[in-house]
Design a protein around this motif. Sequence first.
Motif, PDB file in Angstrom:
ATOM      1  N   THR A 119       0.862  -1.182   0.000  1.00  0.00           N
ATOM      2  CA  THR A 119       0.000   0.000   0.000  1.00  0.00           C
ATOM      3  C   THR A 119       0.895   1.227   0.000  1.00  0.00           C
ATOM      4  O   THR A 119       2.113   1.102   0.141  1.00  0.00           O
ATOM      5  CB  THR A 119      -1.009   0.000   1.159  1.00  0.00           C
ATOM      6  OG1 THR A 119      -1.950   1.071   0.972  1.00  0.00           O
ATOM      7  CG2 THR A 119      -0.328   0.171   2.512  1.00  0.00           C
ATOM      8  N   TYR A 120       0.294   2.400  -0.202  1.00  0.00           N
ATOM      9  CA  TYR A 120       1.107   3.618  -0.342  1.00  0.00           C
ATOM     10  C   TYR A 120       0.252   4.832  -0.069  1.00  0.00           C
ATOM     11  O   TYR A 120      -0.977   4.749   0.049  1.00  0.00           O
ATOM     12  CB  TYR A 120       1.689   3.703  -1.760  1.00  0.00           C
ATOM     13  CG  TYR A 120       0.636   3.986  -2.802  1.00  0.00           C
ATOM     14  CD1 TYR A 120      -0.182   2.968  -3.287  1.00  0.00           C
ATOM     15  CD2 TYR A 120       0.398   5.283  -3.261  1.00  0.00           C
ATOM     16  CE1 TYR A 120      -1.185   3.227  -4.197  1.00  0.00           C
ATOM     17  CE2 TYR A 120      -0.607   5.552  -4.179  1.00  0.00           C
ATOM     18  CZ  TYR A 120      -1.394   4.523  -4.646  1.00  0.00           C
ATOM     19  OH  TYR A 120      -2.393   4.784  -5.526  1.00  0.00           O
ATOM     20  N   THR A 121       0.903   5.980   0.006  1.00  0.00           N
ATOM     21  CA  THR A 121       0.193   7.249   0.055  1.00  0.00           C
ATOM     22  C   THR A 121       1.044   8.299  -0.646  1.00  0.00           C
ATOM     23  O   THR A 121       2.247   8.085  -0.859  1.00  0.00           O
ATOM     24  CB  THR A 121      -0.114   7.670   1.499  1.00  0.00           C
ATOM     25  OG1 THR A 121      -0.882   8.890   1.488  1.00  0.00           O
ATOM     26  CG2 THR A 121       1.160   7.920   2.307  1.00  0.00           C
ATOM     27  N   VAL A 122       0.405   9.395  -1.006  1.00  0.00           N
ATOM     28  CA  VAL A 122       1.131  10.537  -1.545  1.00  0.00           C
ATOM     29  C   VAL A 122       1.147  11.601  -0.458  1.00  0.00           C
ATOM     30  O   VAL A 122       0.100  12.127  -0.085  1.00  0.00           O
ATOM     31  CB  VAL A 122       0.448  11.080  -2.819  1.00  0.00           C
ATOM     32  CG1 VAL A 122       1.193  12.311  -3.339  1.00  0.00           C
ATOM     33  CG2 VAL A 122       0.383   9.991  -3.879  1.00  0.00           C
ATOM     34  N   LEU A 138       5.153   7.543  -0.265  1.00  0.00           N
ATOM     35  CA  LEU A 138       5.661   6.671   0.793  1.00  0.00           C
ATOM     36  C   LEU A 138       4.917   5.350   0.637  1.00  0.00           C
ATOM     37  O   LEU A 138       3.677   5.341   0.639  1.00  0.00           O
ATOM     38  CB  LEU A 138       5.393   7.311   2.149  1.00  0.00           C
ATOM     39  CG  LEU A 138       6.127   6.839   3.414  1.00  0.00           C
ATOM     40  CD1 LEU A 138       5.593   5.512   3.939  1.00  0.00           C
ATOM     41  CD2 LEU A 138       7.636   6.755   3.215  1.00  0.00           C
ATOM     42  N   TYR A 140       4.566   1.020   1.504  1.00  0.00           N
ATOM     43  CA  TYR A 140       4.932  -0.199   2.219  1.00  0.00           C
ATOM     44  C   TYR A 140       5.139  -1.269   1.151  1.00  0.00           C
ATOM     45  O   TYR A 140       4.215  -1.593   0.412  1.00  0.00           O
ATOM     46  CB  TYR A 140       3.840  -0.623   3.189  1.00  0.00           C
ATOM     47  CG  TYR A 140       3.822   0.200   4.463  1.00  0.00           C
ATOM     48  CD1 TYR A 140       4.565  -0.195   5.572  1.00  0.00           C
ATOM     49  CD2 TYR A 140       3.066   1.370   4.560  1.00  0.00           C
ATOM     50  CE1 TYR A 140       4.553   0.550   6.749  1.00  0.00           C
ATOM     51  CE2 TYR A 140       3.058   2.120   5.732  1.00  0.00           C
ATOM     52  CZ  TYR A 140       3.802   1.700   6.821  1.00  0.00           C
ATOM     53  OH  TYR A 140       3.801   2.434   7.973  1.00  0.00           O
TER      54      TYR A 140
END
Lengths: 220, 424
Positions: A119-122, A138, A140
């Motif tokens: 998973t990720y985020t901006v 960022l 995982y």
Amino acid sequence: MSKKENPNIHKTTSPPNMKLVKEFRDPETKEVGFKFIDYWISEDKTLFQTHLHYDQLYTWRMGELSPYALGLLDGKLMGTKCPKCGDVFFPPRVNCWNLNCKLMKTEWVELAQTGRVHTYTVAGWSGRSSLKRLPFVLAYVVLDGVTTAIANEIREIKPWDAEFDMPVKVKWVPKEQRIGAITDFYFVPADRWEPSPMNAEKERIKKLCEPVYEWVKTLK
Amino acid sequence: MTETRKVCIVAGNTSPFDYNNYHMTIEGMAANVMHETMEDLPEFLLRDIDFVIYSHFSVHFGKQLAAEWIIHDHLGLVGIPHFRVENGGNTGGSALYAAYCLVKAGMADVCPVIGWETMDNVSQSQGAEFIALAADTRYELLVGGIYPIFYAAGALKWMKENKMTEEDFALIGMKNRNNAMDNPKAQWYRNEHKYLTVDDVMNSRLIAYPLKKYDCCLMTRGLAIVIVCSEEYAKEVAKDSGYVTIDGVGLSSCTIRAGDRTAFPGWTERYGAGYPDLTEFAACRNAAERAYKRAGIEWKDSHKQIDVAEIHDAFSSSECQIYKALGWADTDTIAEFVRNRETFMGGSIPTNPGGGLMGYGHPVGATGLMSAIECFYQLTGKIPQKHLSKKTEVPDARVGLVNSHAGTGTSISNFILRTAEGGR
Ligand SMILES: [Zn+2]
């Protein structure tokens, strides 16, 4: 009375001989202890406040985790594997997490430098040390063959192009700039990966990022 | 286990929650809040206190170790035993849990819990980094991670898996800030002071996708006190003002690094493979199971057996994730549950009528106590007196849930409070 040595006890060199030193201290980095830099009084002269600067150095002793840090200097990702249950850990756990393995000491293994985004985020805002890098992705990432996910940045990508399950590979900062910390590497998209066409969500993230780019330009 | 002695809450108050505008030392805040508490409960005397639990998260904000010693001394309580509890964002809940255990065990009869944080001692981005020191600094902090980023990474996957949208999260961000507009101590009321729409939340600046500024909680200076005591004492001092019994408590834990939740053996044993992943709050579910069991609440339709809840909405997304972990909805029903406004005032389980962390504020060591205090007010008919109107009162509420939450779900406590018989 002789006691059989427990093979699951960690042993490190003691006393250590910490001799191979590489210093890269910024000349601006000073430990000043307590230092007041100003005081402020309210216009009605009823309230007082002051600013305290307090700076210190910490010694991070990596101890039995040192193979991980030494690996980073060498461009290797060193994880651990439980010889009993086979779980592979990155970040490394030096004792197995499975209660049935009774704190079995794990073995160091060199890991693949490829994996997939779990998973990720901006990020459009962050801690003080990271503001100038904004916006960044960022993620995982589960490295191939590893049980757990590791958090790190994906670079060389437009933030809105990041996606679930995308293949990534490890990229290292130049050898002379490595410090033995996780920031010695980051992820980049795998060679065969191509961003998917723009869609509504990607447009939305792009729009959210625009003011972040502008804001970062204003930072000193 | 024999559970005979009942543990009660007879009073509670907070200082105003604020950021940069409220110039008060920690001992000054404690004295003020204690004054308000003694006004609410005239028969409660400082002399009655036989133990104090302090609730404070980060010594970094004050550059003061053992700051509880300053407060304890200042309140004139020298000679009374005390210690401090620290458990990340769940510090308040954990301190309440400690006081509960002491009174339950007969080790104390009147045990105030005093919690605070002074987060406006540093800048917002420095504060975010201080808090992120509770993440594993060797791995997560260094790669630029702060809690909103870790949470957002979990929330984005959760959003997709549960067919939720950014707008669904925004609805919750809007709810809690608008609830806070009825609460004069709430930071949102005291500072920004405006009613929001879903569009306002959607248009606020990016923090970490899918979270924007108004999806996130506030950094706060504030202090809270809850008076925990034996039932005997409660009957003595609070028969007129009303009190609650703590009928269920549950505390549980999860990994420090969210990335380690892919296959943790303990969770696989309890709940099956693939849970909680980086998306669900296993410690919340586990703590709720324990609290519900002790309080006699059935897991199925638990939200229909609870009248009001004050939960740890560090982010709008995490409030939604918590609904699920508390058993109020599942993957198939959560989107509908949120869109039906089940947790708004007038819904089946109004949640965070006090404003929550997004509206009231999040001075970490005081936060879980603030939630317990708001729940206590609801269950003892004190909302009209403590809020500006009856708009945020849940009429005739008798069963309440309090939730306190740390890390990326690393420690979580849940409590079931009930109005004592004749207690309102
Ligand atoms: Zn094992």
